[in-house]
Motif scaffolding. Structure first.
Motif, PDB file in Angstrom:
ATOM      1  N   ARG A  48       0.853  -1.200   0.000  1.00 35.37           N
ATOM      2  CA  ARG A  48       0.000   0.000   0.000  1.00 35.37           C
ATOM      3  C   ARG A  48       0.884   1.245   0.000  1.00 35.37           C
ATOM      4  N   LYS A  49       0.548   2.144  -0.876  1.00 35.63           N
ATOM      5  CA  LYS A  49       1.294   3.406  -0.977  1.00 35.63           C
ATOM      6  C   LYS A  49       0.310   4.545  -1.217  1.00 35.63           C
ATOM      7  N   ARG A  50       0.711   5.711  -0.766  1.00 38.29           N
ATOM      8  CA  ARG A  50      -0.101   6.907  -0.985  1.00 38.29           C
ATOM      9  C   ARG A  50       0.068   7.351  -2.443  1.00 38.29           C
ATOM     10  N   LEU A  51      -1.040   7.673  -3.080  1.00 38.70           N
ATOM     11  CA  LEU A  51      -1.010   8.103  -4.473  1.00 38.70           C
ATOM     12  C   LEU A  51      -0.577   9.568  -4.561  1.00 38.70           C
ATOM     13  N   ALA A  52       0.070   9.946  -5.629  1.00 35.78           N
ATOM     14  CA  ALA A  52       0.504  11.333  -5.823  1.00 35.78           C
ATOM     15  C   ALA A  52      -0.706  12.246  -5.996  1.00 35.78           C
ATOM     16  N   TYR A  53      -1.774  11.724  -6.546  1.00 38.93           N
ATOM     17  CA  TYR A  53      -3.024  12.458  -6.704  1.00 38.93           C
ATOM     18  C   TYR A  53      -4.159  11.453  -6.588  1.00 38.93           C
ATOM     19  N   SER A  54      -5.352  11.944  -6.239  1.00 39.34           N
ATOM     20  CA  SER A  54      -6.469  11.026  -6.031  1.00 39.34           C
ATOM     21  C   SER A  54      -6.963  10.484  -7.373  1.00 39.34           C
ATOM     22  N   ILE A  55      -7.314   9.204  -7.343  1.00 39.05           N
ATOM     23  CA  ILE A  55      -7.880   8.525  -8.505  1.00 39.05           C
ATOM     24  C   ILE A  55      -9.221   7.959  -8.072  1.00 39.05           C
ATOM     25  N   ASN A  56     -10.294   8.392  -8.699  1.00 41.83           N
ATOM     26  CA  ASN A  56     -11.643   7.951  -8.323  1.00 41.83           C
ATOM     27  C   ASN A  56     -11.889   8.157  -6.829  1.00 41.83           C
TER      28      ASN A  56
END
Length: 134
Positions: A48-56
């Motif tokens: 699990r990793k934090r996304l650079a920007y939100s997706i959906n």
């Protein structure tokens, strides 16, 4: 007659799923590769990793990387499967050319770190048989 090529496919799965659900998706994709004439060389679960920007509206994703050899016709089937699965947020499949394979072969193999002994600590409080007088 299809000639097999080496591919790398990275998939971001919805991290809000439970671990067994994520494992089922990872297994399903691996089976899809092998059932359609591919051969899985490596399966790397980056976690699990934090996304650079939100997706959906999701801010975290579970990253999985597949390295495999397969006929080019498999890629269309694989990417169609990614598109139909709502739990797959993003994917990227690339074909590795001879330069990429040579560079990958030249990388040193990382050895797992050696286990270090855990230091023994003195207890903060000593147990006594007698209760404290008040």
């Amino acid at each position: 007659m299809d000639k097999h090529k080496t591919y790398e496919s990275t998939v971001i799965i919805n991290a809000s799923l439970d671990d067994p659900q994520i494992e089922a998706i990872v297994t399903r994709i691996a089976e899809l590769i092998t059932k359609n004439g591919g051969s899985l060389a490596a399966l790397n679960k980056w976690g699990r990793k934090r996304l650079a920007y939100s997706i959906n509206k999701k801010t975290n994703g579970f990253y999985v990387n597949y390295e495999f050899t397969a006929p080019p016709s498999l890629i269309a089937v694989l990417e169609r499967s990614y598109q139909l699965d709502e739990m797959v947020l993003r994917y990227l499949t690339i074909a590795l050319d001879s330069k990429a394979l040579a560079a990958k072969a030249a990388l040193p193999v990382a050895e797992p770190p050696a286990e270090q002994p855990v230091p023994v600590r003195e207890p903060l409080f000593k147990e006594t048989d007698e209760p404290a007088a008040s």
